[in-house]
Scaffold this active site. Structure first.
Site, PDB file in Angstrom:
ATOM      1  N   SER A   1      48.393  49.421  38.366  1.00  0.00           N
ATOM      2  CA  SER A   1      47.066  48.215  38.092  1.00  0.00           C
ATOM      3  C   SER A   1      46.334  48.737  39.270  1.00  0.00           C
ATOM      4  O   SER A   1      46.516  48.978  40.364  1.00  0.00           O
ATOM      5  CB  SER A   1      48.641  46.526  38.583  1.00  0.00           C
ATOM      6  OG  SER A   1      47.148  45.632  38.669  1.00  0.00           O
TER       7      SER A   1
ATOM      8  N   LYS B   1      46.056  49.456  33.736  1.00  0.00           N
ATOM      9  CA  LYS B   1      44.910  47.927  33.957  1.00  0.00           C
ATOM     10  C   LYS B   1      44.596  47.970  35.203  1.00  0.00           C
ATOM     11  O   LYS B   1      44.774  48.393  36.539  1.00  0.00           O
ATOM     12  CB  LYS B   1      46.527  47.641  34.210  1.00  0.00           C
ATOM     13  CG  LYS B   1      46.768  45.596  34.376  1.00  0.00           C
ATOM     14  CD  LYS B   1      48.066  44.747  34.611  1.00  0.00           C
ATOM     15  CE  LYS B   1      47.886  44.202  36.169  1.00  0.00           C
ATOM     16  NZ  LYS B   1      49.403  43.884  35.976  1.00  0.00           N
TER      17      LYS B   1
ATOM     18  N   LYS C   1      42.045  45.060  36.849  1.00  0.00           N
ATOM     19  CA  LYS C   1      41.686  43.630  37.275  1.00  0.00           C
ATOM     20  C   LYS C   1      40.079  43.750  36.766  1.00  0.00           C
ATOM     21  O   LYS C   1      39.376  44.024  37.148  1.00  0.00           O
ATOM     22  CB  LYS C   1      41.704  43.330  39.024  1.00  0.00           C
ATOM     23  CG  LYS C   1      43.350  43.411  39.417  1.00  0.00           C
ATOM     24  CD  LYS C   1      44.132  42.714  39.047  1.00  0.00           C
ATOM     25  CE  LYS C   1      45.417  42.495  39.402  1.00  0.00           C
ATOM     26  NZ  LYS C   1      46.868  41.603  39.137  1.00  0.00           N
TER      27      LYS C   1
ATOM     28  N   ASP D   1      43.584  42.286  33.611  1.00  0.00           N
ATOM     29  CA  ASP D   1      44.341  41.215  34.388  1.00  0.00           C
ATOM     30  C   ASP D   1      43.175  40.420  34.679  1.00  0.00           C
ATOM     31  O   ASP D   1      42.935  40.652  35.691  1.00  0.00           O
ATOM     32  CB  ASP D   1      45.524  41.725  35.242  1.00  0.00           C
ATOM     33  CG  ASP D   1      46.381  40.857  35.621  1.00  0.00           C
ATOM     34  OD1 ASP D   1      46.239  39.285  35.000  1.00  0.00           O
ATOM     35  OD2 ASP D   1      47.592  41.131  36.372  1.00  0.00           O
TER      36      ASP D   1
ATOM     37  N   GLU E   1      45.801  40.439  30.228  1.00  0.00           N
ATOM     38  CA  GLU E   1      46.693  39.835  31.145  1.00  0.00           C
ATOM     39  C   GLU E   1      46.383  38.087  31.511  1.00  0.00           C
ATOM     40  O   GLU E   1      45.569  38.220  32.766  1.00  0.00           O
ATOM     41  CB  GLU E   1      47.558  40.213  32.107  1.00  0.00           C
ATOM     42  CG  GLU E   1      48.924  39.611  32.761  1.00  0.00           C
ATOM     43  CD  GLU E   1      49.271  40.741  33.693  1.00  0.00           C
ATOM     44  OE1 GLU E   1      48.696  41.897  33.610  1.00  0.00           O
ATOM     45  OE2 GLU E   1      49.552  40.471  35.040  1.00  0.00           O
TER      46      GLU E   1
ATOM     47  N   ASP F   1      51.600  36.462  32.933  1.00  0.00           N
ATOM     48  CA  ASP F   1      52.107  36.112  33.729  1.00  0.00           C
ATOM     49  C   ASP F   1      52.806  35.234  34.718  1.00  0.00           C
ATOM     50  O   ASP F   1      53.546  34.513  34.598  1.00  0.00           O
ATOM     51  CB  ASP F   1      51.072  37.571  35.128  1.00  0.00           C
ATOM     52  CG  ASP F   1      51.852  38.324  35.991  1.00  0.00           C
ATOM     53  OD1 ASP F   1      52.587  36.975  36.592  1.00  0.00           O
ATOM     54  OD2 ASP F   1      51.589  38.646  36.563  1.00  0.00           O
TER      55      ASP F   1
ATOM     56  N   LYS G   1      58.506  39.225  36.188  1.00  0.00           N
ATOM     57  CA  LYS G   1      58.644  39.310  37.688  1.00  0.00           C
ATOM     58  C   LYS G   1      59.709  39.038  38.507  1.00  0.00           C
ATOM     59  O   LYS G   1      59.914  37.507  38.193  1.00  0.00           O
ATOM     60  CB  LYS G   1      57.657  39.190  38.398  1.00  0.00           C
ATOM     61  CG  LYS G   1      56.075  40.073  38.113  1.00  0.00           C
ATOM     62  CD  LYS G   1      54.974  39.681  39.351  1.00  0.00           C
ATOM     63  CE  LYS G   1      53.445  40.095  38.324  1.00  0.00           C
ATOM     64  NZ  LYS G   1      52.450  39.309  39.152  1.00  0.00           N
TER      65      LYS G   1
ATOM     66  N   GLY H   1      54.239  43.943  39.009  1.00  0.00           N
ATOM     67  CA  GLY H   1      54.379  44.139  40.574  1.00  0.00           C
ATOM     68  C   GLY H   1      54.124  43.198  41.131  1.00  0.00           C
ATOM     69  O   GLY H   1      52.967  42.202  40.926  1.00  0.00           O
TER      70      GLY H   1
END
Ligand code: OSB
Ligand code: MG
Length: 368
Positions: free
Chosen positions: A135, A161, A163, A188, A213, A238, A262, A290
């Protein structure tokens, strides 16, 4: 298994490199560790609450107080035959899943050691290696981001991934796709968009993303189901999935085609396993998220990721991406193929470095 006492401790650990999401930048972590002292040995876990209530309402201070005042007292002295029984003992407390997960997971650690079993097998794991992705946070420039992606792909990571947020999305994704047309790519948003952004979000479809996400509100399922019907890109939830009931609702409404699990967000390994099983039954692949963990939380994520429906590379990556020196030995390492193998070793397979932890501790308290 009887819990005699619980130690909570806070560490300060600078991140090697800042991590930025749509809700802000983190440069250094306050890490909350839990040790469950039981007859016959200790178990360790990490509470993944952050320094601020931005990802969820929980943060270090609420977790500390909730564990000290309510959760630790609820399990101390209770006789349990399995770690999973602790969840019911703590259920009178509403929410505070990250605080609960730290205690429950510490007991799984104890149980694995007592049964002299690898934790991953105790959890029901069947894969003997896990697939790893990274990420990558929002950077100061596009070039900086492309450099980071290049580094991680050379290290072997199987999925990138990034952000995203309004203003750091289409142009970024377009540049990534231009350079790496076929890499497994996802993004995400950490709740940075609204249903009124539909026409904007449709433009994400051209980048052939594995998923987007959590585009909408952190506590929403219904609006995600409406959005999923409009997009080609799969939505992954998530923040919205805090318990197995949320996962049921999301599947029933068609709010996502992929789920991020998670343990902290859902209150511990037992709930994480229940969500995993439900998704498996419905053909929804899951992957392990994570929370910028140290090796203690990271090792738990590795173990969980061996369950059979963890079919997509997770955000479980190497210690050295985050820490100058991790608090477990060996550190979590990723192979050039982008995998972490697991072995037939009792417990997590990673030793807690108690001396280093002592040095990094800024406060500690034992509840009896
Ligand atoms: O949304 O997955 C997230 C980190 C902090 C809070 C939320 C998230 C993240 C990450 C980092 O994406 C994943 C990692 O630990 O590498
Ligand atoms: Mg996320």
């Amino acid at each position: 298994m009887k819990v005699e006492a619980v130690t909570i401790r806070e560490l300060r650990m600078p991140l090697k490199y800042f991590f930025e999401t749509s809700f802000g930048r983190t440069e250094s972590r306050r890490v909350l560790l839990v040790t469950a002292h039981c007859e016959g040995g200790d178990g360790w876990a990490e509470c993944v609450a952050s320094d601020a209530p931005f990802f969820s309402y929980e943060w270090i201070e609420t977790a500390w107080l909730t564990i000290r005042e309510f959760l630790a007292p609820a399990i101390i002295g209770a006789k349990m035959s399995q770690a999973r029984e602790s969840a019911a003992l703590m259920s009178r407390v509403r929410g505070h899943n990250m605080a609960k997960a730290a205690l429950e997971n510490a007991l799984w650690d104890v149980e694995a050691r007592q049964k002299q079993q690898p934790l991953w097998k105790l959890l029901g794991g069947t894969l003997n290696e896990i697939a790893c992705g990274v990420s990558i946070g929002i950077q100061d420039s596009h070039d900086q981001l492309l450099d980071k992606i290049d580094t991680e792909l050379h290290a072997g990571y199987q999925r990138i991934k990034v952000k995203v947020k309004p203003g750091w999305d289409l142009e970024v994704l377009s540049k990534i796709r231009e350079r790496w047309p076929s890499v497994m790519l996802s993004c995400d948003a950490n709740s940075a968009y609204r249903p009124s952004d539909l026409e904007h979000l449709r433009k994400f479809d051209e980048f052939r993303l594995l998923m987007i996400e959590q585009p909408l509100w952190d506590d929403d399922i219904y609006q995600h189901s409406r959005l999923q019907r409009e997009l080609k890109t799969s939505i992954c939830l998530d923040e919205s999935i805090r318990q197995v009931r949320d996962a049921e609702e999301a599947i029933d409404l068609g709010a996502c085609r992929i789920m991020n699990i998670k343990t902290g967000r859902v209150g511990g390994f037992s709930e994480a396993i229940a969500i995993h099983d439900l998704c498996q039954k419905h053909g929804i692949p899951v992957w392990c998220g994570g929370m910028l963990e140290t090796g203690i939380g990271r090792a738990h994520n590795v173990a969980l990721s061996t369950l059979p429906n963890f079919r997509l590379p997770g955000d479980v990556s190497a210690s050295k991406r985050y820490w100058a020196e991790d608090i477990v030995a060996p550190e979590i390492e990723v192979s050039p193929q982008g995998t972490i193998p697991v072995h037939d070793i009792t417990g997590t397979g990673y030793e807690v470095k108690t001396e280093l932890i002592q040095k990094l501790t800024v406060r500690a308290e034992t509840i009896r």
